[in-house]
Design a protein around this motif. Structure first.
Motif, PDB file in Angstrom:
ATOM      1  N   ASP A  56     -39.050  20.885-111.689  1.00 47.02           N
ATOM      2  CA  ASP A  56     -39.193  19.814-110.700  1.00 47.02           C
ATOM      3  C   ASP A  56     -40.054  20.251-109.519  1.00 47.02           C
ATOM      4  OD1 ASP A  56     -37.608  18.223-112.312  1.00 47.02           O
ATOM      5  OD2 ASP A  56     -35.817  18.396-111.048  1.00 47.02           O
ATOM      6  N   HIS A  59     -43.687  20.408-110.698  1.00 50.36           N
ATOM      7  CA  HIS A  59     -44.183  19.052-110.912  1.00 50.36           C
ATOM      8  C   HIS A  59     -44.371  18.305-109.597  1.00 50.36           C
ATOM      9  CE1 HIS A  59     -43.015  18.718-115.438  1.00 50.36           C
ATOM     10  NE2 HIS A  59     -43.867  19.685-115.191  1.00 50.36           N
ATOM     11  N   LYS A  63     -47.925  16.714-108.396  1.00 48.75           N
ATOM     12  CA  LYS A  63     -48.008  15.278-108.089  1.00 48.75           C
ATOM     13  C   LYS A  63     -48.496  15.040-106.659  1.00 48.75           C
ATOM     14  CE  LYS A  63     -47.194  10.875-108.811  1.00 48.75           C
ATOM     15  NZ  LYS A  63     -48.287  10.110-109.379  1.00 48.75           N
ATOM     16  N   VAL A  69     -49.677  14.699-113.446  1.00 52.35           N
ATOM     17  CA  VAL A  69     -48.400  14.649-114.154  1.00 52.35           C
ATOM     18  C   VAL A  69     -48.638  15.244-115.541  1.00 52.35           C
ATOM     19  CG1 VAL A  69     -46.576  13.173-115.074  1.00 52.35           C
ATOM     20  CG2 VAL A  69     -47.678  12.582-112.899  1.00 52.35           C
ATOM     21  N   TYR A  92     -45.503  25.074-121.515  1.00 51.79           N
ATOM     22  CA  TYR A  92     -45.415  23.755-122.152  1.00 51.79           C
ATOM     23  C   TYR A  92     -45.669  23.824-123.655  1.00 51.79           C
ATOM     24  CZ  TYR A  92     -45.581  22.013-117.391  1.00 51.79           C
ATOM     25  OH  TYR A  92     -45.297  21.761-116.081  1.00 51.79           O
TER      26      TYR A  92
END
Length: 154
Positions: A56, A59, A63, A69, A92
């Protein structure tokens, strides 16, 4: 459950669902070797579902700083502090690795780095915004990387 990344016997543990799992494992091992050699830090990761605070935070910075994103699913993440620098990594499924280097001191360096595993395409959300330099690694083959400087406070 946390996993200590071994850079001698590279393993795809935790990354098996990635289409470039071997290359991503090499990239992860390359980071582990760097932190062990430079800071004597043992690089440990955990499933992204167990490290939602790290994912979080990364991210949020993406953002708010660049309206990025990530489209890929996060598989693993880690956060730690070395030498006055807060580090966070997210690996990822696509083969992308995003790291945040955030100096604790107000005047320190703060940046987001992107590394692409060998064999993966540049993600659409990054393709038009960044140019990627190539770097050779014995563990990861050819790594493509880019970064941007963080301007805000997080």
């Amino acid at each position: 459950m946390p996993y200590v990344v071994d850079f001698v016997d590279v393993s795809t543990v935790g990354l098996e669902s990635s289409p470039v799992a071997e290359a991503l494992a090499g990239l992860r091992a390359n980071e582990a070797r760097y932190f062990k050699n430079k800071y004597d830090h043992t690089f440990t990761v955990e499933p992204a579902d167990d490290a939602t605070d790290v994912v979080d935070w990364v991210h949020r910075i993406l953002k708010e700083e660049r309206d990025i994103v990530p489209a890929a699913r996060p598989l693993e993440a880690t956060a730690f502090e070395v030498d006055g620098i807060r580090m966070a990594y997210v690996f990822y499924e696509s083969g992308l690795s995003i790291n945040v280097m955030y100096a604790v001191a107000e005047s320190g360096k703060r940046a987001v780095g992107f590394k692409l595993s060998e064999g993966m395409e540049v993600p659409e959300e990054l393709a038009s915004r960044f140019k990627f330099a190539r770097q050779k690694s014995k563990l990861a083959g050819t790594i493509r990387g880019s970064y941007f400087v963080i301007k805000g406070a997080y």
